[in-house]
Motif scaffolding. Structure first.
Motif, PDB file in Angstrom:
ATOM      1  N   UNK A  75       0.855  -1.182   0.000  1.00  0.00           N
ATOM      2  CA  UNK A  75       0.000   0.000   0.000  1.00  0.00           C
ATOM      3  C   UNK A  75       0.894   1.236   0.000  1.00  0.00           C
ATOM      4  N   UNK A  76       0.589   2.171  -0.900  1.00  0.00           N
ATOM      5  CA  UNK A  76       1.370   3.398  -1.031  1.00  0.00           C
ATOM      6  C   UNK A  76       0.444   4.599  -0.945  1.00  0.00           C
ATOM      7  N   UNK A  77       0.918   5.681  -0.350  1.00  0.00           N
ATOM      8  CA  UNK A  77       0.207   6.957  -0.390  1.00  0.00           C
ATOM      9  C   UNK A  77       0.959   7.843  -1.360  1.00  0.00           C
ATOM     10  N   UNK A  78       0.274   8.170  -2.467  1.00  0.00           N
ATOM     11  CA  UNK A  78       0.919   8.949  -3.526  1.00  0.00           C
ATOM     12  C   UNK A  78       0.089  10.180  -3.845  1.00  0.00           C
ATOM     13  N   UNK A  79       0.720  11.234  -4.363  1.00  0.00           N
ATOM     14  CA  UNK A  79      -0.051  12.421  -4.742  1.00  0.00           C
ATOM     15  C   UNK A  79      -0.883  12.143  -5.988  1.00  0.00           C
ATOM     16  N   UNK A  80      -2.075  12.735  -6.023  1.00  0.00           N
ATOM     17  CA  UNK A  80      -2.911  12.671  -7.225  1.00  0.00           C
ATOM     18  C   UNK A  80      -2.709  14.015  -7.921  1.00  0.00           C
ATOM     19  N   UNK A  81      -2.029  13.980  -9.043  1.00  0.00           N
ATOM     20  CA  UNK A  81      -1.689  15.218  -9.731  1.00  0.00           C
ATOM     21  C   UNK A  81      -2.769  15.661 -10.711  1.00  0.00           C
ATOM     22  N   UNK A  82      -3.698  14.749 -11.039  1.00  0.00           N
ATOM     23  CA  UNK A  82      -4.821  15.096 -11.913  1.00  0.00           C
ATOM     24  C   UNK A  82      -5.873  14.002 -11.835  1.00  0.00           C
ATOM     25  N   UNK A  83      -7.082  14.373 -12.222  1.00  0.00           N
ATOM     26  CA  UNK A  83      -8.179  13.412 -12.329  1.00  0.00           C
ATOM     27  C   UNK A  83      -8.514  13.217 -13.799  1.00  0.00           C
ATOM     28  N   UNK A 108      -7.625   8.372 -11.927  1.00  0.00           N
ATOM     29  CA  UNK A 108      -8.551   8.605 -10.824  1.00  0.00           C
ATOM     30  C   UNK A 108      -9.781   9.303 -11.395  1.00  0.00           C
ATOM     31  N   UNK A 109     -10.939   8.670 -11.266  1.00  0.00           N
ATOM     32  CA  UNK A 109     -12.171   9.121 -11.923  1.00  0.00           C
ATOM     33  C   UNK A 109     -12.892  10.145 -11.042  1.00  0.00           C
ATOM     34  N   UNK A 110     -12.877  11.407 -11.476  1.00  0.00           N
ATOM     35  CA  UNK A 110     -13.423  12.493 -10.646  1.00  0.00           C
ATOM     36  C   UNK A 110     -14.915  12.340 -10.373  1.00  0.00           C
ATOM     37  N   UNK A 111     -15.665  11.789 -11.329  1.00  0.00           N
ATOM     38  CA  UNK A 111     -17.113  11.661 -11.125  1.00  0.00           C
ATOM     39  C   UNK A 111     -17.461  10.638 -10.044  1.00  0.00           C
ATOM     40  N   UNK A 112     -16.479   9.842  -9.629  1.00  0.00           N
ATOM     41  CA  UNK A 112     -16.740   8.807  -8.615  1.00  0.00           C
ATOM     42  C   UNK A 112     -16.378   9.266  -7.205  1.00  0.00           C
ATOM     43  N   UNK A 113     -15.837  10.459  -7.060  1.00  0.00           N
ATOM     44  CA  UNK A 113     -15.400  10.918  -5.739  1.00  0.00           C
ATOM     45  C   UNK A 113     -16.607  11.040  -4.819  1.00  0.00           C
ATOM     46  N   UNK A 114     -16.472  10.432  -3.639  1.00  0.00           N
ATOM     47  CA  UNK A 114     -17.546  10.467  -2.641  1.00  0.00           C
ATOM     48  C   UNK A 114     -16.918  10.620  -1.266  1.00  0.00           C
ATOM     49  N   UNK A 115     -17.616  11.269  -0.352  1.00  0.00           N
ATOM     50  CA  UNK A 115     -17.094  11.366   1.015  1.00  0.00           C
ATOM     51  C   UNK A 115     -16.862   9.973   1.572  1.00  0.00           C
ATOM     52  N   UNK A 116     -15.780   9.805   2.289  1.00  0.00           N
ATOM     53  CA  UNK A 116     -15.449   8.510   2.861  1.00  0.00           C
ATOM     54  C   UNK A 116     -16.380   8.199   4.017  1.00  0.00           C
ATOM     55  N   UNK A 117     -16.690   6.937   4.176  1.00  0.00           N
ATOM     56  CA  UNK A 117     -17.495   6.481   5.302  1.00  0.00           C
ATOM     57  C   UNK A 117     -16.572   5.977   6.407  1.00  0.00           C
ATOM     58  N   UNK A 118     -15.287   6.383   6.347  1.00  0.00           N
ATOM     59  CA  UNK A 118     -14.310   5.906   7.333  1.00  0.00           C
ATOM     60  C   UNK A 118     -14.791   6.226   8.737  1.00  0.00           C
ATOM     61  N   UNK A 119     -15.111   5.201   9.469  1.00  0.00           N
ATOM     62  CA  UNK A 119     -15.565   5.377  10.840  1.00  0.00           C
ATOM     63  C   UNK A 119     -17.052   5.644  10.941  1.00  0.00           C
TER      64      UNK A 119
END
Length: 152
Positions: A75-83, A108-119
């Motif tokens: 698992x990597x945390x990387x910057x998203x430079x564009x959608x 990374x598909x911008x139309x799919x972005x949704x608030x996370x349900x984390x927690x």
């Protein structure tokens, strides 16, 4: 890293999910989708999980990133430079006879972005459990009082 993508710049700080499409490579590797997306100060970062534990680093725009976990799939945390446009990345795999860098693209598909349900679902589950416990205790106390009144 300066980011010119308005889609990234307009997201509020927080946690989201985003669909990610993998291209390139041999076609055997996969990444988990949707991926976790974090936004801090106008910059988005994705947590990319590969279908293998054999990736020891990734490169994005010539910057090297290392796994954020020690067990399980890499698992990597990387910057998203564009959608919505492929981002070229390199991932080094140790699954072959010798380490080998493989070229991929991540979109990374911008139309799919949704608030996370984390927690959020854990919190909701805890509230439901507390309510059920309250009702069970309330019912038991009420039943005991009725039974005591009948025996008097």
């Amino acid at each position: 890293m300066e980011n010119e993508n308005n889609a990234v710049m307009n997201l509020e700080n927080g946690e989201y999910t985003v669909e990610v499409e993998l291209g390139g490579g041999s076609g055997r590797a996969q990444v988990t989708s949707p991926a976790e997306l974090f936004v801090e100060d106008g910059q988005a970062y994705a947590r990319v999980e590969w279908s293998s534990s054999h990736y020891d680093y990734m490169k994005v725009e010539d910057k090297q990133y290392f796994p954020v976990n020690e067990e399980g799939n890499s698992v990597f945390e990387i910057p998203v430079t564009m959608f919505d446009d492929p981002i070229e990345v390199t991932a080094d795999t140790t699954a072959m006879s010798r380490p080998h860098e493989v070229e991929y693209t991540l979109t990374f598909v911008s139309s799919s972005i949704a608030p996370s349900d984390a927690g959020g679902s854990k919190l909701a589950g805890g509230i439901v459990l507390a309510a059920l416990l309250f009702l069970a205790v309330f019912g038991a106390v009420r039943f005991a009082r009725k039974k005591r009144r009948k025996s008097e």
